[in-house]
Design an enzyme around this catalytic site. Structure first.
Site, PDB file in Angstrom:
ATOM      1  N   LYS A 114      16.033   3.675  -7.172  1.00  0.00           N
ATOM      2  CA  LYS A 114      16.789   3.814  -5.922  1.00  0.00           C
ATOM      3  C   LYS A 114      18.279   3.859  -6.194  1.00  0.00           C
ATOM      4  CE  LYS A 114      13.589   1.854  -2.574  1.00  0.00           C
ATOM      5  NZ  LYS A 114      13.303   0.740  -1.669  1.00  0.00           N
ATOM      6  N   LYS A 197       4.853   9.567  -5.074  1.00  0.00           N
ATOM      7  CA  LYS A 197       4.256   8.586  -4.159  1.00  0.00           C
ATOM      8  C   LYS A 197       4.638   8.918  -2.718  1.00  0.00           C
ATOM      9  CE  LYS A 197       6.304   4.721  -3.352  1.00  0.00           C
ATOM     10  NZ  LYS A 197       6.954   3.406  -3.331  1.00  0.00           N
ATOM     11  N   LYS A 200       7.666   5.912   3.112  1.00  0.00           N
ATOM     12  CA  LYS A 200       8.259   5.862   4.453  1.00  0.00           C
ATOM     13  C   LYS A 200       9.655   6.472   4.432  1.00  0.00           C
ATOM     14  CE  LYS A 200       6.922   1.176   5.513  1.00  0.00           C
ATOM     15  NZ  LYS A 200       7.546   0.608   4.366  1.00  0.00           N
TER      16      LYS A 200
HETATM   17  P1  TYM Z   1       6.671  -1.336   1.505  1.00  0.00           P
HETATM   18  O1  TYM Z   1       7.134  -1.565   2.892  1.00  0.00           O
HETATM   19  O2  TYM Z   1       7.347  -0.280   0.699  1.00  0.00           O
HETATM   20  O3  TYM Z   1       5.128  -0.980   1.476  1.00  0.00           O
HETATM   21  C1  TYM Z   1       4.178  -1.807   2.122  1.00  0.00           C
HETATM   22  C2  TYM Z   1       2.865  -1.823   1.339  1.00  0.00           C
HETATM   23  O4  TYM Z   1       2.320  -0.503   1.237  1.00  0.00           O
HETATM   24  C3  TYM Z   1       2.071  -0.182  -0.126  1.00  0.00           C
HETATM   25  N1  TYM Z   1       2.348   1.244  -0.316  1.00  0.00           N
HETATM   26  C4  TYM Z   1       1.488   2.118  -0.839  1.00  0.00           C
HETATM   27  N2  TYM Z   1       0.234   1.963  -1.311  1.00  0.00           N
HETATM   28  C5  TYM Z   1      -0.389   3.069  -1.786  1.00  0.00           C
HETATM   29  N3  TYM Z   1       0.194   4.298  -1.788  1.00  0.00           N
HETATM   30  C6  TYM Z   1       1.435   4.499  -1.322  1.00  0.00           C
HETATM   31  N4  TYM Z   1       1.993   5.697  -1.325  1.00  0.00           N
HETATM   32  C7  TYM Z   1       2.144   3.376  -0.814  1.00  0.00           C
HETATM   33  N5  TYM Z   1       3.381   3.212  -0.275  1.00  0.00           N
HETATM   34  C8  TYM Z   1       3.487   1.899   0.018  1.00  0.00           C
HETATM   35  C9  TYM Z   1       3.049  -1.044  -0.907  1.00  0.00           C
HETATM   36  O5  TYM Z   1       2.638  -1.231  -2.238  1.00  0.00           O
HETATM   37  C10 TYM Z   1       3.027  -2.317  -0.109  1.00  0.00           C
HETATM   38  O6  TYM Z   1       1.920  -3.116  -0.452  1.00  0.00           O
HETATM   39  N6  TYM Z   1       8.721  -5.029  -1.123  1.00  0.00           N
HETATM   40  C11 TYM Z   1       7.613  -4.691  -0.274  1.00  0.00           C
HETATM   41  C12 TYM Z   1       7.498  -5.572   0.945  1.00  0.00           C
HETATM   42  C13 TYM Z   1       7.456  -7.033   0.691  1.00  0.00           C
HETATM   43  C14 TYM Z   1       6.338  -7.773   0.242  1.00  0.00           C
HETATM   44  C15 TYM Z   1       6.776  -9.142   0.212  1.00  0.00           C
HETATM   45  C16 TYM Z   1       5.044  -7.438  -0.159  1.00  0.00           C
HETATM   46  C17 TYM Z   1       8.470  -7.918   0.920  1.00  0.00           C
HETATM   47  N7  TYM Z   1       8.048  -9.195   0.640  1.00  0.00           N
HETATM   48  C18 TYM Z   1       5.913 -10.162  -0.204  1.00  0.00           C
HETATM   49  C19 TYM Z   1       4.206  -8.464  -0.587  1.00  0.00           C
HETATM   50  C20 TYM Z   1       4.625  -9.799  -0.596  1.00  0.00           C
HETATM   51  C21 TYM Z   1       7.783  -3.261   0.194  1.00  0.00           C
HETATM   52  O7  TYM Z   1       8.860  -2.726   0.226  1.00  0.00           O
HETATM   53  O8  TYM Z   1       6.658  -2.696   0.682  1.00  0.00           O
END
Ligand code: TYM
Length: 334
Positions: A114, A197, A200
């Site tokens: 990023k 990937k 969002k």
């Molecule tokens: P975030 O908001 O990017 O994504 C949320 C969840 O969706 C999964 N994910 C995917 N899985 C498969 N294929 C994809 N293309 C894909 N895009 C997203 C992510 O792996 C995630 O599980 N840092 C984290 C949020 C977070 C979090 C936490 C997660 C903050 N604190 C504590 C677990 C525990 C994030 O940005 O997820």
């Protein structure tokens, strides 16, 4: 026997979740919430590590929570709350930042990607310390398991390292959590660029399937998904990334093995296959979308639910934080 604890969250970084969030995370969450004492947060403090419009962020936060519930997370069974409603997250993140190495944080690949894209001047220190806040989220609840997609694996590894380091320096304080990653569905790819990937925050939305899109829009995106010139429905990640990605989605949502779907479409073209996938996706999304929009029609009720759940979360988080303050030697207020 008491249930093991589960923690996970998503950023409210768009008006809708995308199908990668749904398959990579939400489906697992829904399946695990009975067996585990589960905590699911909408991580708004993480979202502000990149610029957000304040009014829109509030709206996206509600929308994300509504989609959790619409997808089957039950706020009476699981603790579903907004991260910034529980102050202990930011406080523990500070403490953990003091035991995190600068080099260690700099090795996080998501940060490297990023920040490279944005350039150093446009990259906030918050984006750099983002994984430490994520570690705080997880450790506050004495979490056993963290179900995520594979892009979050390195962050959960860092969380484990920080928990072990804190425990060895200050005495046993944190449970050391384990990531739970479903190998087959851990990474869903963009429909127009099937080696990247799905995200969002993708620049183009043409290859992103949004949970809250109109069914006709979802259908169009599937019918236009990039495939290849071979013409056979066959899983081969390196030679046929587009078709393989569509097969993964088909299998995850229908619950059918990939081999069975390949057999069904043997000798038929991609058009038929895409129509089949379209029907599977649209019928999965339709009720979720309808329910989410219904919940968003009554924001006061949604806010009330989130408040009750935040109280439940804060009780546990505050107790962990008090122990941490004690262990690191902060003087208690007399
Ligand atoms: P975030 O908001 O990017 O994504 C949320 C969840 O969706 C999964 N994910 C995917 N899985 C498969 N294929 C994809 N293309 C894909 N895009 C997203 C992510 O792996 C995630 O599980 N840092 C984290 C949020 C977070 C979090 C936490 C997660 C903050 N604190 C504590 C677990 C525990 C994030 O940005 O997820």
């Amino acid at each position: 026997m008491t249930k093991q604890r589960l923690y996970s969250g998503m950023q409210p970084s768009a008006d809708s979740l995308q199908i990668g969030n749904y398959i990579g995370a939400l489906l697992q969450w829904r399946g695990m919430q009975e067996e585990y004492d589960a905590f699911f947060s909408v991580v708004d403090l993480h979202a502000i590590t990149v610029a957000q419009d304040p009014e829109h962020l509030r709206e996206k936060t509600r929308r994300t929570a509504a989609q959790y519930i619409a997808a089957g997370i039950e706020p009476s069974r699981s603790t579903l709350y907004v991260q910034s409603h529980v102050r202990a997250h930011a406080e523990l993140a500070w403490i953990l930042s003091t035991i995190t190495g600068f080099g260690e944080a700099g090795r996080m690949t998501q940060f490297k990607d990023k920040s490279q894209k944005q350039g150093a001047d446009a990259t906030s220190v918050g984006l750099f310390t983002y994984p430490i806040l994520m570690a705080a989220d997880i450790l506050l609840y004495q979490t056993d398991v963290v179900p995520v997609g594979d892009d979050q694996k390195q962050h959960v590894e860092l969380t484990r390292d920080l928990a072990e380091r804190f425990n060895s320096r200050f005495g046993d304080t944190f449970v050391v959590p384990k990531p739970v990653i479903q190998a087959e569905t851990a990474r869903i790819y963009d429909l127009q660029d099937p080696t990247s990937k799905m995200s969002k925050s993708a620049e183009s939305h043409a290859g992103v399937l949004w949970l809250l899109d109109e069914p006709s829009v979802t259908a169009k995106k599937i019918m236009r998904a990039v495939t290849d010139s071979e013409g056979s429905v066959r899983y081969d990640r390196s030679e046929k990334p587009g078709v393989s990605n569509l097969l993964t989605i088909y299998s995850a949502l229908s619950g059918r093995p990939i081999a069975e779907i390949e057999d069904e479409y043997a000798g038929r073209g991609y058009g038929d296959f895409k129509k089949g996938l379209r029907d599977v996706v649209v019928s999965e999304f339709e009720p979720v979308r309808a329910r989410a929009l219904e919940l968003l029609d009554d924001p006061a009720e949604l806010d009330r639910l989130l408040a009750v759940n935040a109280d439940r979360a804060a009780e546990i988080a505050d107790a962990t934080l008090a122990t941490v303050y004690e262990r690191v030697g902060l003087l208690r207020r007399g």
